[in-house]
Design a protein around this motif. Structure first.
Motif, PDB file in Angstrom:
ATOM      1  N   TYR A  10      64.310 -25.808  17.695  1.00 33.78           N
ATOM      2  CA  TYR A  10      63.534 -24.557  18.137  1.00 33.78           C
ATOM      3  C   TYR A  10      62.983 -23.854  17.342  1.00 33.78           C
ATOM      4  CZ  TYR A  10      67.194 -21.035  18.420  1.00 33.78           C
ATOM      5  OH  TYR A  10      68.284 -20.266  18.174  1.00 33.78           O
ATOM      6  N   SER A  11      64.107 -23.337  16.376  1.00 26.61           N
ATOM      7  CA  SER A  11      63.587 -22.201  15.385  1.00 26.61           C
ATOM      8  C   SER A  11      62.552 -22.531  14.530  1.00 26.61           C
ATOM      9  CB  SER A  11      64.931 -22.005  14.656  1.00 26.61           C
ATOM     10  OG  SER A  11      65.089 -22.790  13.476  1.00 26.61           O
ATOM     11  N   GLN A  12      62.124 -23.927  14.416  1.00 31.85           N
ATOM     12  CA  GLN A  12      60.951 -23.971  13.500  1.00 31.85           C
ATOM     13  C   GLN A  12      59.734 -23.932  14.109  1.00 31.85           C
ATOM     14  OE1 GLN A  12      61.311 -25.327  10.044  1.00 31.85           O
ATOM     15  NE2 GLN A  12      63.434 -25.023  10.740  1.00 31.85           N
ATOM     16  N   CYS A  17      61.239 -14.113  21.544  1.00 26.85           N
ATOM     17  CA  CYS A  17      61.960 -15.339  20.738  1.00 26.85           C
ATOM     18  C   CYS A  17      63.272 -15.688  21.653  1.00 26.85           C
ATOM     19  CB  CYS A  17      62.475 -14.626  19.593  1.00 26.85           C
ATOM     20  SG  CYS A  17      61.096 -14.252  18.553  1.00 26.85           S
ATOM     21  N   HIS A  18      63.911 -16.641  21.374  1.00 30.82           N
ATOM     22  CA  HIS A  18      65.136 -16.952  21.882  1.00 30.82           C
ATOM     23  C   HIS A  18      66.318 -16.076  21.517  1.00 30.82           C
ATOM     24  CE1 HIS A  18      68.603 -19.615  23.233  1.00 30.82           C
ATOM     25  NE2 HIS A  18      67.629 -20.298  23.577  1.00 30.82           N
ATOM     26  N   SER A  46      68.143 -16.337  18.231  1.00 26.90           N
ATOM     27  CA  SER A  46      67.506 -16.471  17.109  1.00 26.90           C
ATOM     28  C   SER A  46      68.163 -16.067  15.913  1.00 26.90           C
ATOM     29  CB  SER A  46      66.036 -15.685  17.500  1.00 26.90           C
ATOM     30  OG  SER A  46      65.287 -16.252  18.337  1.00 26.90           O
ATOM     31  N   ALA A 106      64.158 -18.508  12.961  1.00 28.49           N
ATOM     32  CA  ALA A 106      63.349 -18.347  13.939  1.00 28.49           C
ATOM     33  C   ALA A 106      62.690 -17.044  14.046  1.00 28.49           C
ATOM     34  CB  ALA A 106      64.535 -18.261  15.253  1.00 28.49           C
ATOM     35  N   HIS A 138      59.535 -17.636  11.569  1.00 23.87           N
ATOM     36  CA  HIS A 138      58.591 -18.393  12.168  1.00 23.87           C
ATOM     37  C   HIS A 138      57.809 -17.651  13.450  1.00 23.87           C
ATOM     38  CE1 HIS A 138      58.889 -22.180   9.968  1.00 23.87           C
ATOM     39  NE2 HIS A 138      60.092 -22.157   9.791  1.00 23.87           N
TER      40      HIS A 138
END
Length: 337
Positions: free
Chosen positions: A276-278, A294-295, A298, A302, A305
């Motif tokens: 997911y970080s991409q 963001c998550h 992260s 992350a 990006h």
């Protein structure tokens, strides 16, 4: 161009947030990154080489914890990092805010501080999910668990614009997440939303089932946040579990380890596609300013990006395009009725 980053929000703040921001500053030298938070804590994480010349610090003496009530915290903590960062966007001192703290707090800060785009009743969080045919957009994944049919229509419209302008997908195929592909399936929410989407000017391709999402059969998948968040977290959990299981099986003995070396480049690409970080952060579509969520977990990659996504949103005028298309979209569908 300036992008504000909440340096205090997230499981790994401020260290990973700062690392990702410095990486972005070194890569995108044409932008200025503003770290928002406690100057003292931020400086403790700055490497010996110091901040890049295109980075600044804006002091914010408070931070909102994950267990605080979002709206109340935003109202009471005017000097919190996410509120200060969002205020910079409202005042035109930054073009976007990037945050990895409380999603609810960032949403509340955006709604109170930036307001909604005219014509949008509720914002939606759109995130890219990996599929067999590049990343696709899932919306809403966290903003509105109790959505109305017209909200789903607006999510679809905004996500379609984002997919076209940022992801480069011409005439994105929009699908409604449902328990069956046939028309007439589902609860009242999705049945009413289906009718609205069918009558709209969007490239609506009908219902899609959960098992069809990884195949990439639609470019924009629309649902309420209750369903969307479960789908997103399930996919993240499956990807993580699958990666661990695959590693375990491929390293079970010496022979398998030798074979794993031969396929290592392919496995690395596979893992990257599922990471997911991409994909960066998720834009909060519908607020009158760029807010990238963001998550919570992260890391440096992350955040890097997420800043890239914020930069692309500003460069391509996503907020302005959505505002224009909302007006045009409303007129087209008004004429159809």
């Amino acid at each position: 161009m300036k992008i504000a980053v909440d340096a205090m929000g997230g499981d790994h703040a401020p260290a990973e947030i700062i690392k990702g921001s410095i990486r972005a500053a070194n890569k995108f030298t044409e932008i200025t990154i503003i770290l928002v938070g406690s100057r003292e804590k931020i400086m403790e994480c700055i490497p010996g080489t110091g901040l890049p010349p295109n980075m600044e610090i804006v002091e914010a003496g408070e931070m909102i914890e994950m267990d605080e009530h979002p709206a109340a915290a935003v109202r009471n903590k005017k000097d919190s990092s996410i509120v200060v960062g969002t205020r910079l966007v409202h005042e035109g001192k930054a073009g976007a805010i990037v945050g990895a703290g409380s999603t609810g707090a960032q949403m509340a800060a955006a709604l109170f501080g930036l307001g909604r785009i005219k014509g949008i009743s509720r914002p939606g969080i759109a995130t890219i999910i990996p599929t067999l045919h590049r990343g696709k957009l899932l919306v809403d994944v966290g903003a509105n668990p109790d959505a109305k049919p017209e909200n789903l229509l607006q999510f679809a419209m905004m996500a379609s614009i984002y997919s076209e302008l940022v992801l480069g997908i011409e005439k994105p195929r929009v699908a409604l997440l449902n328990i069956g592909s046939e028309e007439g399936k589902g609860n009242e929410l999705v049945k009413e939303a289906y009718e609205l989407l069918k009558k709209s000017s969007l490239n609506f391709v009908g219902n899609i089932e959960g098992r069809d999402i990884p195949a990439g059969n639609a470019d924009v998948i629309v649902c309420d946040a209750f369903v969307g968040n479960i789908v997103l977290k399930t996919m993240e959990g499956l990807a993580s579990s699958f990666a661990k299981l695959l590693k375990e099986k491929l390293t079970a003995n010496a022979l398998r380890k030798a074979g794993a070396l031969l396929v290592k480049p392919g496995l690395k690409e596979f893992a990257q596609d599922l990471d997911y970080s991409q994909y960066g952060g998720a834009p909060l579509l519908g607020v009158n300013g760029t807010s990238i969520i963001c998550h919570g977990s992260s890391d440096e990659t992350a955040i890097f990006h997420a800043i890239r996504v914020a930069k692309e949103c500003i460069e391509r005028g996503i907020i302005e395009k959505i505002a224009m298309e909302v007006e045009k979209f409303g007129q087209i569908n008004h004429d159809k009725t």
